[in-house]
Design a protein around this motif. Structure first.
Motif, PDB file in Angstrom:
ATOM      1  N   ARG A 305       0.835  -1.207   0.000  1.00 21.40           N
ATOM      2  CA  ARG A 305       0.000   0.000   0.000  1.00 21.40           C
ATOM      3  C   ARG A 305       0.865   1.251   0.000  1.00 21.40           C
ATOM      4  NH1 ARG A 305      -2.604  -0.889   5.924  1.00 21.40           N
ATOM      5  NH2 ARG A 305      -2.234  -3.069   5.401  1.00 21.40           N
ATOM      6  N   VAL A 306       0.225   2.353  -0.344  1.00 16.67           N
ATOM      7  CA  VAL A 306       0.875   3.664  -0.326  1.00 16.67           C
ATOM      8  C   VAL A 306      -0.057   4.639   0.362  1.00 16.67           C
ATOM      9  CG1 VAL A 306       1.805   5.553  -1.726  1.00 16.67           C
ATOM     10  CG2 VAL A 306       2.020   3.182  -2.538  1.00 16.67           C
ATOM     11  N   VAL A 308      -0.647   8.552   0.833  1.00 10.63           N
ATOM     12  CA  VAL A 308      -0.282   9.926   0.503  1.00 10.63           C
ATOM     13  C   VAL A 308      -0.928  10.811   1.555  1.00 10.63           C
ATOM     14  CG1 VAL A 308      -0.368  11.755  -1.213  1.00 10.63           C
ATOM     15  CG2 VAL A 308      -0.238   9.355  -1.945  1.00 10.63           C
ATOM     16  N   TRP A 318      -2.969   7.405   9.969  1.00  8.59           N
ATOM     17  CA  TRP A 318      -2.600   6.235   9.158  1.00  8.59           C
ATOM     18  C   TRP A 318      -1.194   5.719   9.450  1.00  8.59           C
ATOM     19  CZ3 TRP A 318      -4.761   7.538   3.593  1.00  8.59           C
ATOM     20  CH2 TRP A 318      -6.137   7.222   3.586  1.00  8.59           C
TER      21      TRP A 318
ATOM     22  N   ARG B 305      -5.873  13.455   1.712  1.00  6.51           N
ATOM     23  CA  ARG B 305      -5.021  12.261   1.663  1.00  6.51           C
ATOM     24  C   ARG B 305      -5.456  11.333   0.535  1.00  6.51           C
ATOM     25  NH1 ARG B 305      -6.831   9.788   7.427  1.00  6.51           N
ATOM     26  NH2 ARG B 305      -7.161  11.987   7.896  1.00  6.51           N
ATOM     27  N   VAL B 306      -4.553  10.437   0.187  1.00  2.00           N
ATOM     28  CA  VAL B 306      -4.826   9.417  -0.826  1.00  2.00           C
ATOM     29  C   VAL B 306      -4.366   8.085  -0.270  1.00  2.00           C
ATOM     30  CG1 VAL B 306      -4.339   8.614  -3.161  1.00  2.00           C
ATOM     31  CG2 VAL B 306      -4.431  11.074  -2.683  1.00  2.00           C
ATOM     32  N   ALA B 307      -5.228   7.075  -0.359  1.00  2.00           N
ATOM     33  CA  ALA B 307      -4.840   5.727   0.057  1.00  2.00           C
ATOM     34  C   ALA B 307      -4.732   4.853  -1.185  1.00  2.00           C
ATOM     35  CB  ALA B 307      -5.874   5.144   1.012  1.00  2.00           C
ATOM     36  N   VAL B 308      -3.522   4.373  -1.455  1.00  2.00           N
ATOM     37  CA  VAL B 308      -3.343   3.411  -2.535  1.00  2.00           C
ATOM     38  C   VAL B 308      -3.351   2.033  -1.894  1.00  2.00           C
ATOM     39  CG1 VAL B 308      -1.887   2.633  -4.416  1.00  2.00           C
ATOM     40  CG2 VAL B 308      -1.968   5.067  -3.838  1.00  2.00           C
ATOM     41  N   CYS B 309      -4.470   1.326  -2.038  1.00  6.11           N
ATOM     42  CA  CYS B 309      -4.645   0.052  -1.330  1.00  6.11           C
ATOM     43  C   CYS B 309      -4.510  -1.091  -2.319  1.00  6.11           C
ATOM     44  CB  CYS B 309      -5.996   0.015  -0.639  1.00  6.11           C
ATOM     45  SG  CYS B 309      -6.147   1.316   0.596  1.00  6.11           S
ATOM     46  N   SER B 311      -3.389  -4.095  -1.475  1.00  2.00           N
ATOM     47  CA  SER B 311      -3.806  -5.336  -0.798  1.00  2.00           C
ATOM     48  C   SER B 311      -5.206  -5.157  -0.223  1.00  2.00           C
ATOM     49  CB  SER B 311      -2.830  -5.652   0.344  1.00  2.00           C
ATOM     50  OG  SER B 311      -2.972  -4.683   1.367  1.00  2.00           O
ATOM     51  N   ARG B 313      -6.113  -6.205   2.643  1.00  2.00           N
ATOM     52  CA  ARG B 313      -5.968  -5.837   4.048  1.00  2.00           C
ATOM     53  C   ARG B 313      -5.919  -4.315   4.183  1.00  2.00           C
ATOM     54  NH1 ARG B 313      -0.953  -8.371   5.924  1.00  2.00           N
ATOM     55  NH2 ARG B 313      -0.275  -6.203   6.096  1.00  2.00           N
ATOM     56  N   ALA B 314      -5.226  -3.671   3.258  1.00  6.72           N
ATOM     57  CA  ALA B 314      -5.145  -2.205   3.308  1.00  6.72           C
ATOM     58  C   ALA B 314      -6.534  -1.599   3.128  1.00  6.72           C
ATOM     59  CB  ALA B 314      -4.200  -1.706   2.222  1.00  6.72           C
ATOM     60  N   GLU B 317      -8.220  -2.110   6.538  1.00  7.49           N
ATOM     61  CA  GLU B 317      -7.663  -1.363   7.669  1.00  7.49           C
ATOM     62  C   GLU B 317      -7.810   0.148   7.488  1.00  7.49           C
ATOM     63  OE1 GLU B 317      -4.250  -4.741   8.625  1.00  7.49           O
ATOM     64  OE2 GLU B 317      -3.659  -2.741   7.939  1.00  7.49           O
ATOM     65  N   TRP B 318      -7.550   0.652   6.281  1.00  9.72           N
ATOM     66  CA  TRP B 318      -7.524   2.111   6.096  1.00  9.72           C
ATOM     67  C   TRP B 318      -8.876   2.656   5.653  1.00  9.72           C
ATOM     68  CZ3 TRP B 318      -2.203   3.222   3.304  1.00  9.72           C
ATOM     69  CH2 TRP B 318      -1.200   3.239   4.278  1.00  9.72           C
ATOM     70  N   LEU B 319      -9.656   1.832   4.961  1.00  3.64           N
ATOM     71  CA  LEU B 319     -10.913   2.348   4.398  1.00  3.64           C
ATOM     72  C   LEU B 319     -12.143   1.706   5.030  1.00  3.64           C
ATOM     73  CD1 LEU B 319      -9.769   2.245   0.665  1.00  3.64           C
ATOM     74  CD2 LEU B 319      -9.748   4.234   2.186  1.00  3.64           C
ATOM     75  N   LYS B 347     -13.348   8.106   6.956  1.00  7.33           N
ATOM     76  CA  LYS B 347     -12.112   7.975   7.749  1.00  7.33           C
ATOM     77  C   LYS B 347     -11.336   9.290   7.774  1.00  7.33           C
ATOM     78  CE  LYS B 347     -12.012   3.384   8.614  1.00  7.33           C
ATOM     79  NZ  LYS B 347     -11.612   2.688   9.848  1.00  7.33           N
ATOM     80  N   SER B 348     -11.400  10.039   6.672  1.00  6.32           N
ATOM     81  CA  SER B 348     -10.632  11.287   6.632  1.00  6.32           C
ATOM     82  C   SER B 348     -11.454  12.467   7.090  1.00  6.32           C
ATOM     83  CB  SER B 348     -10.137  11.564   5.212  1.00  6.32           C
ATOM     84  OG  SER B 348      -9.930  10.389   4.501  1.00  6.32           O
TER      85      SER B 348
END
Lengths: 429, 429
Positions: A305-306, A308, A318, B305-309, B311, B313-314, B317-319, B347-348
């Motif tokens: 993952r990334v 930003v 995060w 922010r930007v989430a590059v998911c 996987s 799991r990402a 967990e993040w979204l 989330k954001s």
């Protein structure tokens, strides 16, 4: 060495915000046939301009390739221009029309009146069949030069050039033995980062003294400096291999790739080979590192993952970067870069975290933290033995926003590349 | 109409599988100054070849622009070539070195011996300061032609041309009234997305019939089709304004930008104007949307922010995308796209979430979910009245991995653009 010139015909190439791309594969194909392209030019649809460009090129070159202007419409003037320049009138040629008819029938069409224009070929020219489209090309000798006219549509030009033109040129080369024994082109490209163009020039110029037959090309970009070595002469393969070995020795720490390979491919191969997974935390690069890594097919095998994180809140939520740290050192600091890399690794439970935080500009700079200041962090766990290893690097980049983003992404990926060479195995074992 | 020629200098442009891109903005800038580019050419680093190309161009043209070959290294020969062609010997010029020194000091560097070469300027030439890099350009009159030498680095050439060259040329045009009254070029560019090139051609061709003096250029790319309208002749401004009005009417839903504006700038202006903040969740685009949005200075004002998911799991967990949903529908599905967009927004704690999930290829496709299948999600909260609004879009893109990523990013940003036009105010009020 025989000299070649390429003339791209078409007003859209002068006006339409659009580039001639045919010359790229033409240059490679001509080089294979021992023809070095010395000039490329673009002219519009004016018959007189095309004729003038052709006369000039034929005076200088042994092989002239024209692309474009062979279509059926009235602004396709290449046929007439070649006729005018060479004094070879146009005649309708049966085989030219046949080829076109076959094509059209294959698509269930019949030739339009306009398309019959495509059967007009200069007297004494050889017709080149179009295996992909309808416009035939042609090829003739004039004042000792070979003149080749190809369609402008890349797929048609590419097919016609490969099937009809390259073999002819190679046979000619074989005919003049002197030529083949004597000269051919070999070219190698090495990509460097972290060293200035002037410094590279200083380190290499003794290898490429005048008369060495070696041409050194240096091309600086935000991704680094590309070194191209071009050799024209006998025994080129052997000489080139030795030359490349010497250049590699002199530049080893700076060379990250050769040929067409990119930094993201190189790093991707390393990660895949070592079986390591990566998470990235970007701030000023805004997703560019993720974008570059995911340009490589199969990158999901090693990129988890990334994040930003443009806002501090995102860095905290995060990546677990503490608000205290952000307040104390500011978002653009070595401490926060380290915390972002560690956070990316730990939160994603992967092997390596890579982070970038900086000021891309044009605004937001201060005396203490100017535009172009960038911190890079790398955090990796050691599988054998406990604990983790952490590296941070500070850089000062210049140029506009896009250039700073590119330089920062390249430097971060290069830090990862170097770390994987030095410590990758330890992280793995 | 004054005639212009562009000469790009650099062996890498003949050998390196690289194209000269400077000529694109140079052509536009010259047109603005009433100069029509009639020839473009590319020559290598051989001093004699550059000099020959310059002599030829100066005979034919009123304005000749050279780019490249002004750097510090021994293969930068443009200075010498201009001196040779024009018979104006090189002299070290203080102001040229001053500019370079200022630049280097700003970056905390001191000039290398090689870089002093950049201070050599032909006698009688005017030095053009480089506001972005270190190599100064210059400009001189020779045999009635204006000869301009610019660096090859695009950002440097662009800045120098815009600040130093265009104004000079425009003043000259004003000086020769006859010229301006007589003929000039007007060129407008409109960027469309979501409509095919052939369909555009069909809708516009009656506007650009023969003899209309209007040239229509269509250029398709993964970002859409760019329509360029070029008008040569008298009263151009008025005719062009009317023409553009008509084109806008016919294409309104598809036009997202005009001139040099980009999709990311357009969307950024909308968000800033409405005071809305955005979070992005990317999968197959891998960070490209974040990269594009952050190319715009000041984007931190609206991008949180930007989430590059990559996987699952990402994504969880993040979204907060539920594992059940991922198992039931798969990561590439409308349901997951919607959940990603909603998760990114919630989330954001921002106003809008934008998401992309798909299969960029070349591998990973199935009969049910082929390569190029992409789902886009948008989730926004309504400030007045409760609840949120959610949009999802499914697309099927073709082409290589890079093209699919570009098309997906462009379509996602366009969905956001259209939503902001229709519902942006509601989300704000």
């Amino acid at each position: 060495m025989r000299r070649g010139e390429i003339i791209a015909v078409g007003s859209e190439l002068l006006l339409g915000g659009r580039l001639d791309t045919n010359s790229l594969f033409l240059t490679d194909g001509l080089a294979e046939a021992g023809v070095e392209v010395r000039y490329k030019s673009v002219v519009g649809d004016e018959e007189a301009d095309i004729a003038a460009a052709l006369r000039m090129a034929a005076r200088r070159a042994d092989v002239v390739v024209l692309t474009g202007g062979l279509g059926p419409t009235t602004d396709d003037r290449t046929r007439q221009a070649v006729a005018r320049a060479t004094g070879r009138p146009l005649r309708r040629r049966a085989e030219a029309l046949d080829g076109m008819r076959r094509q059209l029938e294959a698509w269930g069409r019949t030739p339009t009146k306009a398309q019959f224009r495509q059967g007009l070929i200069p007297v004494g020219a050889e017709v080149l069949a179009n295996s992909v489209g309808s416009a035939p090309g042609f090829c003739l000798r004039w004042k000792g030069a070979v003149i080749v006219a190809l369609p402008g549509v890349p797929s048609e030009a590419r097919a016609m050039f490969a099937t009809a033109v390259v073999p002819r040129l190679q046979m000619e080369v074989a005919a003049h033995r002197r030529v083949t024994q004597h000269r051919c082109i070999d070219r190698r490209v090495l990509h460097t980062v972290g060293i200035l163009e002037a410094e590279l020039d200083h380190r290499l110029k003794d290898l490429v003294g005048r008369g060495s037959g070696i041409r050194l090309g240096l091309l600086a970009s935000p991704l680094g400096v590309t070194v191209s070595l071009t050799l024209c002469g006998a025994k080129t393969k052997v000489m080139m291999d030795e030359l490349v070995r010497r250049v590699r020795r002199r530049l080893s720490p700076y060379i990250y790739a050769e040929g067409f390979a990119t930094m993201e491919e190189v790093v991707g191969r390393q990660l895949a080979r070592l079986g390591l997974r990566l998470a990235v935390a970007e701030s000023c690069t805004g997703g560019l590192i993720g974008h570059r890594l995911t340009q490589v097919p199969g990158s999901s095998a090693y990129l988890d993952r990334v994040a930003v994180c443009y806002s501090n809140r995102a860095k905290t939520e995060w990546l677990g970067v503490s608000e205290r740290l952000l307040r104390k050192h500011g978002a653009v600091s070595a401490q926060v870069a380290a915390a972002m890399a560690r956070g990316a690794r730990v939160k994603s439970r992967v092997d390596i975290g890579l982070s970038v935080t900086g000021i891309a500009g044009p605004d937001g700079g201060t005396a203490q933290k100017p535009v172009g200041l960038v911190y890079i962090g790398l955090d990796a766990r050691r599988r054998r033995g406990r604990g983790s290893c952490s590296v941070t690097k500070v850089c000062r980049f210049h140029g506009p926003r896009e250039a700073i983003k590119l330089r920062a992404s390249q430097t971060a990926l290069n830090l990862l590349r170097q770390w994987l060479i030095a410590d990758g195995k330890a992280a793995r074992s």
